[in-house]
Design a protein around this motif. Structure first.
Motif, short mmCIF file in Angstrom:
data_model
loop_
_atom_site.label_atom_id
_atom_site.label_comp_id
_atom_site.label_asym_id
_atom_site.label_seq_id
_atom_site.Cartn_x
_atom_site.Cartn_y
_atom_site.Cartn_z
N PRO A 68 -22.63 -7.29 6.86
CA PRO A 68 -21.28 -6.93 6.40
C PRO A 68 -20.22 -7.75 7.12
N GLY A 69 -19.12 -7.97 6.40
CA GLY A 69 -17.98 -8.65 6.99
C GLY A 69 -17.00 -7.64 7.54
N ARG A 70 -15.73 -7.83 7.21
CA ARG A 70 -14.68 -6.96 7.73
C ARG A 70 -13.75 -6.57 6.60
N LEU A 71 -13.24 -5.33 6.65
CA LEU A 71 -12.27 -4.86 5.66
C LEU A 71 -11.06 -4.31 6.39
N VAL A 72 -9.89 -4.87 6.07
CA VAL A 72 -8.64 -4.47 6.70
C VAL A 72 -7.65 -4.05 5.62
N ALA A 73 -7.13 -2.83 5.75
CA ALA A 73 -6.07 -2.36 4.85
C ALA A 73 -4.74 -2.70 5.51
N VAL A 74 -3.96 -3.55 4.86
CA VAL A 74 -2.75 -4.11 5.47
C VAL A 74 -1.50 -3.62 4.74
N MET A 96 0.62 -0.94 0.00
CA MET A 96 0.00 0.00 0.00
C MET A 96 0.76 1.15 0.00
N SER A 97 1.56 1.67 0.25
CA SER A 97 2.42 2.48 -0.19
C SER A 97 2.52 2.08 -1.48
N ASP A 98 1.23 2.17 -2.45
CA ASP A 98 1.32 1.50 -3.71
C ASP A 98 2.56 2.01 -4.43
N THR A 99 3.63 1.89 -3.92
CA THR A 99 4.91 2.18 -4.54
C THR A 99 5.88 1.41 -3.79
N THR A 100 7.01 1.53 -4.09
CA THR A 100 7.77 0.41 -3.61
C THR A 100 9.01 0.86 -2.91
N CYS A 101 10.03 -0.07 -2.91
CA CYS A 101 11.08 0.08 -1.92
C CYS A 101 10.32 0.14 -0.63
N VAL A 150 -7.02 -0.27 9.78
CA VAL A 150 -5.75 -0.08 9.08
C VAL A 150 -4.65 -0.75 9.89
N VAL A 151 -3.90 -1.62 9.26
CA VAL A 151 -2.76 -2.28 9.90
C VAL A 151 -1.50 -1.67 9.30
N PRO A 152 -0.78 -0.87 10.07
CA PRO A 152 0.37 -0.16 9.51
C PRO A 152 1.52 -1.08 9.13
N GLY A 153 2.30 -0.61 8.18
CA GLY A 153 3.53 -1.29 7.79
C GLY A 153 4.67 -0.29 7.79
N VAL A 154 5.88 -0.76 7.64
CA VAL A 154 7.04 0.14 7.62
C VAL A 154 7.03 0.90 6.29
N PRO A 168 -0.41 1.65 4.57
CA PRO A 168 -1.65 2.02 3.88
C PRO A 168 -1.95 3.51 3.87
N ASN A 169 -1.31 4.28 4.76
CA ASN A 169 -1.58 5.71 4.83
C ASN A 169 -0.48 6.57 4.21
N VAL A 170 0.46 5.96 3.50
CA VAL A 170 1.52 6.72 2.84
C VAL A 170 1.43 6.47 1.34
N TYR A 171 0.88 7.43 0.59
CA TYR A 171 0.70 7.30 -0.85
C TYR A 171 0.03 5.97 -1.20
N ALA A 172 -1.00 5.63 -0.48
CA ALA A 172 -1.62 4.32 -0.65
C ALA A 172 -3.13 4.42 -0.52
N LEU A 173 -3.79 3.27 -0.29
CA LEU A 173 -5.24 3.18 -0.49
C LEU A 173 -6.06 3.19 0.79
N GLY A 174 -5.45 3.48 1.93
CA GLY A 174 -6.22 3.52 3.17
C GLY A 174 -7.34 4.55 3.11
N GLY A 175 -7.02 5.75 2.66
CA GLY A 175 -8.02 6.80 2.55
C GLY A 175 -9.06 6.52 1.49
N LEU A 176 -8.61 5.97 0.35
CA LEU A 176 -9.55 5.66 -0.74
C LEU A 176 -10.59 4.64 -0.28
N ALA A 177 -10.17 3.66 0.49
CA ALA A 177 -11.12 2.65 0.98
C ALA A 177 -12.22 3.31 1.82
#
Length: 335
Positions: free
Chosen positions: A76-82, A1-6, A187-191, A160-169
């Motif tokens: 409804p089920g559950r939605l998690v941005a990982v 989600m940082s739909d970019t990389t590195c 939202v489950v944060p990543g590095v 998910p909150n850095v140039y990614a899709l957390g907000g879009l969801a």
């Protein structure tokens, strides 16, 4: 989600101005079915796919931008941005791994689905991926599956909150007349890329820093130039995402010109390509060298640049941006 990389999260190295052909894949264990759909970039479309494995993971996708919460009969089920972090399995948090193992369906950009460990994808009932430029369609797909009663994880590298899709969801959930609490959105944060890449070159982000993406997929380049000029003039350490692609040569060259206007030519710049992946490369150069490296395979959309401020220096092959401890505590004075 940082739909970019590195570890970063932007996947916008494509022309989203018109119609394109996308291949959407629904995977059943080791077998997969693909359906080519023609859609405007980012728009949702209707796709029906059937599984080769007896139908246990067959999927009928009825993603329509006009659908609302009232179109779904199930609870409804559950939605998690990982956030997957930089890419290697050991870079994923335990919380991220646990949420993915709990998910019935995993949705994401094809490249990021490939980064998910096999033990997790094998345990999922269904995988759904789209190529670049499908951010809106696959995010809506994830939301619709959650509204249909499934436990869904939408994944991306980085956070998910850095140039990614957390907000879009969240925006799409709201647009459908639903509440985030209805699908237990989490939202489950990543590095993030800036942090994982900074760790590879030393400690360049210890003091005030700002992240900027050179991708003009969603933000006009004039606005990016204005922001970069402002933060460069203020003396922040700068993490630059998505610095180069075949369609963004001018963006990179313009960014280098702006940086050279505000920073000395010998300012250290950390370059990290593909952090945490098989093709990882790490170099520290001077700012004056940066422009010429744009034509090499060191700098692309999987690269993050770490541009030092006036205090940043290189010692023993590592970038260091002092936090200011030496001015407050009598422990050492750098010669």
């Amino acid at each position: 989600m940082s739909d970019t990389t590195c570890g970063a999260t932007d996947e916008s190295d494509s022309n989203c101005s018109g119609t394109e052909t996308e291949t959407e894949t629904v995977t059943d264990g080791g077998a997969a079915t693909t359906t080519d759909t023609s859609s405007a970039c980012g728009a949702s479309e209707s796709t029906t796919t059937s599984s080769a494995c007896g139908g246990s993971k067959s999927a009928t996708t009825d993603a329509n931008v006009e659908s609302t919460v009232d179109d779904f009969d199930a609870d409804p089920g559950r939605l998690v941005a990982v956030g997957l972090g930089p890419g290697q399995p050991e870079g994923m948090t335990r919380r991220a791994r646990a949420r993915l193992l709990d998910a019935d369906h995993i949705v994401g950009y094809t490249t990021y689905i490939d980064l998910v460990p096999d033990e997790i994808t094998d345990a999922a009932d269904e995988l759904y991926d789209t190529p670049m430029c499908g951010e809106v369609s696959r995010t809506e797909e994830a939301v619709d599956r959650a509204l249909a009663g499934h436990d869904v994880a939408i994944v991306g590298s980085g956070d998910p909150n850095v140039y990614a899709l957390g907000g879009l969801a969240l925006e799409i959930i709201e647009s459908k007349g639903a509440m985030a609490s209805a699908v237990e959105f989490e939202v489950v944060p990543g590095v993030p890329a800036a942090q994982s890449c900074a760790a590879r070159v030393g400690a360049p982000l210890v003091n005030d820093s700002v992240s900027i993406s050179l991708s003009d997929h969603l933000t006009p380049m004039a606005d990016i130039e204005s922001r970069l000029s402002a933060v460069a003039a203020e003396g922040f350490t700068i993490a630059i995402y998505n610095p180069w692609s075949r369609k963004r040569r001018e963006n990179f060259e313009t960014a280098c010109e702006i940086l050279m206007t505000h920073r000395p030519a010998d300012t250290p710049v950390g370059i990290v390509h593909g952090a945490g992946r098989d093709d990882e490369r790490v170099e520290i150069v001077e700012l004056s060298e940066l422009t010429s490296l744009g034509e090499t395979d060191l700098i692309d959309m999987t690269t993050t640049l770490l541009v030092g401020n006036e205090e940043t220096y290189v010692w023993d092959g590592r970038m260091i941006t002092p936090r200011g401890y030496e001015s407050k505590y009598d422990y050492w004075t750098r010669q």
